[in-house]
Design an enzyme around this catalytic site. Structure first.
Site, PDB file in Angstrom:
ATOM      1  N   CYS A 155       0.923  -1.136  -0.054  1.00 29.81           N
ATOM      2  CA  CYS A 155       0.016  -0.082  -0.064  1.00 29.81           C
ATOM      3  C   CYS A 155       0.779   1.185  -0.061  1.00 29.81           C
ATOM      4  O   CYS A 155       1.919   1.378   0.797  1.00 29.81           O
ATOM      5  CB  CYS A 155      -0.975  -0.081   1.299  1.00 29.81           C
ATOM      6  SG  CYS A 155      -1.982   1.342   1.381  1.00 29.81           S
ATOM      7  N   HIS A 187      -9.340  -4.017  -0.795  1.00 28.43           N
ATOM      8  CA  HIS A 187      -8.178  -3.145  -0.119  1.00 28.43           C
ATOM      9  C   HIS A 187      -8.548  -1.584  -0.208  1.00 28.43           C
ATOM     10  O   HIS A 187      -8.525  -0.967   0.899  1.00 28.43           O
ATOM     11  CB  HIS A 187      -6.836  -3.378  -1.069  1.00 28.43           C
ATOM     12  CG  HIS A 187      -5.656  -2.538  -0.452  1.00 28.43           C
ATOM     13  ND1 HIS A 187      -4.731  -3.088  -0.023  1.00 28.43           N
ATOM     14  CD2 HIS A 187      -5.524  -1.033  -0.652  1.00 28.43           C
ATOM     15  CE1 HIS A 187      -3.787  -2.249   0.352  1.00 28.43           C
ATOM     16  NE2 HIS A 187      -4.088  -1.058   0.019  1.00 28.43           N
ATOM     17  N   GLU A 188      -9.287  -1.131  -1.387  1.00 27.41           N
ATOM     18  CA  GLU A 188      -9.277   0.374  -1.494  1.00 27.41           C
ATOM     19  C   GLU A 188     -10.647   0.704  -0.610  1.00 27.41           C
ATOM     20  O   GLU A 188     -10.549   1.675  -0.001  1.00 27.41           O
ATOM     21  CB  GLU A 188      -9.461   0.718  -2.818  1.00 27.41           C
ATOM     22  CG  GLU A 188      -8.037   0.773  -3.783  1.00 27.41           C
ATOM     23  CD  GLU A 188      -7.053   1.271  -3.251  1.00 27.41           C
ATOM     24  OE1 GLU A 188      -7.142   2.424  -2.517  1.00 27.41           O
ATOM     25  OE2 GLU A 188      -5.995   0.869  -3.581  1.00 27.41           O
ATOM     26  N   HIS A 190     -10.030   1.483   2.733  1.00 23.10           N
ATOM     27  CA  HIS A 190      -9.491   2.865   3.130  1.00 23.10           C
ATOM     28  C   HIS A 190     -10.578   3.801   3.314  1.00 23.10           C
ATOM     29  O   HIS A 190     -10.647   4.561   4.451  1.00 23.10           O
ATOM     30  CB  HIS A 190      -8.632   3.254   1.903  1.00 23.10           C
ATOM     31  CG  HIS A 190      -7.152   2.905   1.898  1.00 23.10           C
ATOM     32  ND1 HIS A 190      -6.090   3.098   3.117  1.00 23.10           N
ATOM     33  CD2 HIS A 190      -6.776   2.074   0.946  1.00 23.10           C
ATOM     34  CE1 HIS A 190      -5.272   2.711   2.812  1.00 23.10           C
ATOM     35  NE2 HIS A 190      -5.328   1.855   1.514  1.00 23.10           N
TER      36      HIS A 190
END
Length: 188
Positions: A111, A153-154, A157
């Site tokens: 990341c 994953h995004e 965030h």
């Protein structure tokens, strides 16, 4: 054809320009939904340009310090990740995972907010995501494999979660260079 080069600063553990790094409270700040996609048109452009300049696979607004629910994904092969399947540009406003497969796959993740490090993370093999397109259309799409990993994953965030929190063990944590030298192409 030569592969794009992954960001050398990131590989060596330095944050890219304008990237918020681990420990910055903006990464944990609650993100807000977007009422009008026109309000984030410029942000989407900035995210796409930044993602492409870093040769990454995905980038979310909190990674550049903006606490809104906006994410971009575009997977291209790079020298560090020559085998990942490519996926065209996807821009998502207010994305939400509405379904996940029971089957998960554990694979390597890195990341931009944790420069220089990677680790093994389990993710659902398939996800269904509802989001608004940059044109204002409501979309529901199913994604599988590597792009599903990037999307999960995004979207993490947007909830203030970094991949380190998803690792079942920090024993697989490694530098990007050691990933390339010793682990690439292998699951442990």
């Amino acid at each position: 054809m030569a592969l794009a080069k992954s960001d050398r600063s990131w590989i060596s553990g330095l944050a890219g320009e304008g990237i918020v790094t681990l420990g910055d409270p903006r990464l944990k700040a609650q993100t807000v939904g977007v009422a009008d996609v026109d309000d984030v048109a410029e942000l989407l452009t900035i995210l796409v340009e930044r993602l492409r300049s870093l040769n990454g696979a995905g980038l979310s607004a909190p990674q550049i310090g903006a606490s809104v629910k906006v994410t971009v994904v575009e997977v291209r092969k790079t020298d560090v990740f020559p085998d990942r399947p490519e996926f065209p540009l996807l821009q998502m406003v207010n994305p939400v995972i509405v379904a996940r497969s029971q089957t998960s796959i554990t694979d390597w993740e890195g990341c931009f907010v944790v420069p220089g490090l990677m680790g093994l993370v389990p993710r659902a093999e398939t996800v269904t995501v509802e989001y608004v397109s940059p044109e204002g259309e409501r979309v529901a799409s199913e994604f599988s494999g590597y792009v599903a990993r990037v999307i999960q994953h995004e979207l993490d965030h947007l909830d203030g979660v970094e991949f380190l929190s998803r690792m079942p063990s920090l024993e697989t944590l490694t530098t990007v260079q050691n990933f390339v030298d010793f682990h690439r192409g292998k699951q442990e």
